[in-house]
Design an enzyme around this catalytic site. Sequence first.
Site, PDB file in Angstrom:
ATOM      1  N   HIS A 168      -2.149  -1.610 -13.969  1.00 43.93           N
ATOM      2  CA  HIS A 168      -3.060  -1.550 -12.816  1.00 43.93           C
ATOM      3  C   HIS A 168      -3.751  -0.187 -12.749  1.00 43.93           C
ATOM      4  O   HIS A 168      -3.460   0.628 -11.888  1.00 43.93           O
ATOM      5  CB  HIS A 168      -2.313  -1.854 -11.505  1.00 43.93           C
ATOM      6  N   ASP A 217      -6.162  -7.156  -8.868  1.00 40.66           N
ATOM      7  CA  ASP A 217      -7.018  -7.273 -10.057  1.00 40.66           C
ATOM      8  C   ASP A 217      -7.402  -8.736 -10.304  1.00 40.66           C
ATOM      9  O   ASP A 217      -8.526  -9.039 -10.716  1.00 40.66           O
ATOM     10  CB  ASP A 217      -6.281  -6.706 -11.280  1.00 40.66           C
TER      11      ASP A 217
HETATM   12  P1  NAD Z   1      -2.460   5.162   3.822  1.00 44.53           P
HETATM   13  O1  NAD Z   1      -2.439   6.646   3.707  1.00 44.53           O
HETATM   14  O2  NAD Z   1      -3.444   4.539   4.733  1.00 44.53           O
HETATM   15  O3  NAD Z   1      -1.028   4.627   4.225  1.00 44.53           O
HETATM   16  C1  NAD Z   1       0.133   5.054   3.587  1.00 44.53           C
HETATM   17  C2  NAD Z   1       1.244   5.067   4.607  1.00 44.53           C
HETATM   18  O4  NAD Z   1       2.440   5.492   3.946  1.00 44.53           O
HETATM   19  C3  NAD Z   1       1.018   6.058   5.769  1.00 44.53           C
HETATM   20  O5  NAD Z   1       1.131   5.402   7.019  1.00 44.53           O
HETATM   21  C4  NAD Z   1       2.106   7.094   5.575  1.00 44.53           C
HETATM   22  O6  NAD Z   1       2.602   7.649   6.794  1.00 44.53           O
HETATM   23  C5  NAD Z   1       3.158   6.281   4.858  1.00 44.53           C
HETATM   24  N1  NAD Z   1       4.156   7.088   4.167  1.00 44.53           N
HETATM   25  C6  NAD Z   1       3.986   8.257   3.502  1.00 44.53           C
HETATM   26  N2  NAD Z   1       5.170   8.695   3.037  1.00 44.53           N
HETATM   27  C7  NAD Z   1       6.088   7.769   3.397  1.00 44.53           C
HETATM   28  C8  NAD Z   1       7.484   7.670   3.209  1.00 44.53           C
HETATM   29  N3  NAD Z   1       8.175   8.606   2.548  1.00 44.53           N
HETATM   30  N4  NAD Z   1       8.119   6.600   3.714  1.00 44.53           N
HETATM   31  C9  NAD Z   1       7.443   5.646   4.396  1.00 44.53           C
HETATM   32  N5  NAD Z   1       6.119   5.697   4.614  1.00 44.53           N
HETATM   33  C10 NAD Z   1       5.461   6.762   4.115  1.00 44.53           C
HETATM   34  O7  NAD Z   1      -2.659   4.601   2.329  1.00 44.53           O
HETATM   35  P2  NAD Z   1      -3.027   3.100   1.898  1.00 44.53           P
HETATM   36  O8  NAD Z   1      -4.487   2.961   1.813  1.00 44.53           O
HETATM   37  O9  NAD Z   1      -2.244   2.159   2.732  1.00 44.53           O
HETATM   38  O10 NAD Z   1      -2.471   3.104   0.378  1.00 44.53           O
HETATM   39  C11 NAD Z   1      -1.097   3.210   0.123  1.00 44.53           C
HETATM   40  C12 NAD Z   1      -0.833   3.219  -1.379  1.00 44.53           C
HETATM   41  O11 NAD Z   1      -1.190   1.959  -1.953  1.00 44.53           O
HETATM   42  C13 NAD Z   1      -1.627   4.261  -2.151  1.00 44.53           C
HETATM   43  O12 NAD Z   1      -0.800   4.866  -3.113  1.00 44.53           O
HETATM   44  C14 NAD Z   1      -2.714   3.449  -2.839  1.00 44.53           C
HETATM   45  O13 NAD Z   1      -3.192   4.069  -4.009  1.00 44.53           O
HETATM   46  C15 NAD Z   1      -1.970   2.186  -3.139  1.00 44.53           C
HETATM   47  N6  NAD Z   1      -2.802   1.001  -3.406  1.00 44.53           N
HETATM   48  C16 NAD Z   1      -2.370   0.150  -4.381  1.00 44.53           C
HETATM   49  C17 NAD Z   1      -3.090  -1.000  -4.666  1.00 44.53           C
HETATM   50  C18 NAD Z   1      -2.612  -1.942  -5.722  1.00 44.53           C
HETATM   51  O14 NAD Z   1      -3.402  -2.789  -6.171  1.00 44.53           O
HETATM   52  N7  NAD Z   1      -1.373  -1.915  -6.142  1.00 44.53           N
HETATM   53  C19 NAD Z   1      -4.254  -1.277  -3.941  1.00 44.53           C
HETATM   54  C20 NAD Z   1      -4.665  -0.401  -2.968  1.00 44.53           C
HETATM   55  C21 NAD Z   1      -3.924   0.760  -2.709  1.00 44.53           C
HETATM   56  C1  LMR Z   2      -7.224  -0.561  -6.085  1.00 46.04           C
HETATM   57  O1  LMR Z   2      -7.255  -1.113  -7.173  1.00 46.04           O
HETATM   58  O2  LMR Z   2      -8.082  -0.772  -5.214  1.00 46.04           O
HETATM   59  C2  LMR Z   2      -6.072   0.362  -5.761  1.00 46.04           C
HETATM   60  O3  LMR Z   2      -5.297   0.620  -6.877  1.00 46.04           O
HETATM   61  C3  LMR Z   2      -6.488   1.600  -5.058  1.00 46.04           C
HETATM   62  C4  LMR Z   2      -7.282   2.550  -5.919  1.00 46.04           C
HETATM   63  O4  LMR Z   2      -6.903   3.718  -5.994  1.00 46.04           O
HETATM   64  O5  LMR Z   2      -8.287   2.135  -6.494  1.00 46.04           O
END
Ligand code: NAD
Ligand code: LMR
Length: 328
Positions: free
Chosen positions: A176, A149
Amino acid sequence: MHLVVICGAAGGIGQPLSLLLKQSDLISHLALFDVVNAPGVAADLSHINTKSKVTGHGKEQMDEALKGAHTVVIPAGVPRKPGMTRDDLFKINAGIVRDLAEGVARNCPNAFVLVISNPVNSTVPIVCQVLKKHDVFNPSKVFGISTLDVVRASRFVSEISPAIDPSTRITVIGGHSGVTIVPLLSQLPNSFADSLSRDQLDALTHRIQYGGDEVVKAKDGAGSATLSMAYAGARFTLSLLQATVTGKTGLIESAYVHLDADKKNTAAFREKTGLEYFALDVEFGKNGVGRILELPRVSIYEQALLDVAIPELKTNIAKGASFITVSA
Ligand code: NAD
Ligand code: LMR
């Protein structure tokens, strides 16, 4: 010996985040844990000629990966598709994050835990509750990474005002997700916020609050932000490592934390709002949170944003906290 574990390391965020962390000499061992493809990603990364050793750990090897970790970064779980809110992810991600926190309590109870998995407003309380349940909770060591953010705010502001460099740090508080993201644009120099019309201020604030949706929409079903998140996650992790490993001071990042991490500086805010968790600027110290910077004076516009954010945050926090039962 500083072991950093990435949980969800083979995912959209996990892979580029691991790549960025592989470049740091502050990490001696990078352990990649995922339920799929961790050994493959680890083999690939392990050929890079930087200092850290890289190991991959599959589905049944969570304990082995986490054993003795200095820092655990958690981007495990499902991302959004168009039309979903972050809260819609709770059903699946709450259990994933709970199980990983159980693993932390068993294998590395003193580790710094950095939570990326959404909905962060609820997954951070889940981690804290699990650690409390095992009597190993230290509020200075659990962080929800809200850095994206801040990264977006800096970028979007610099696009409007070329006089403001994109590296300028902007304080973003709250949580967030959507309305809980409260950018404090009034803190910017040269009365930046006052120089905007009300429509411009509304549009910029909305873009910062809903930047995630822009990416979800553009990816059209293929996930949410991964590369910008990996950048933000690496920035946060490396700042924390600099403070905790090298003792560097003055490093500040926004983070969504349990306010017990700095009771003194958050007492008045907590009494006024009744919130237990909130994203604020944090100065890192040797043991994680060194201090939480007091909430600066906010404008009338920002107070109105906060008035909307606080009840939503309370609901998100209660949902996460009540997912785990901690006996008294
Ligand atoms: P993705 O699906 O590409 O990757 C997630 C990974 O987690 C996969 O490789 C999957 O196999 C693994 N996984 C699932 N269950 C698991 C477990 N029990 N133990 C270990 N690994 C496991 O998703 P992504 O795009 O990498 O996003 C991941 C998370 O991050 C989502 O929840 C998304 O909303 C969040 N996110 C948060 C922010 C933030 O600002 N905090 C930003 C972007 C995404
Ligand atoms: C973001 O801010 O990009 C992440 O929290 C992923 C989402 O779901 O938007």
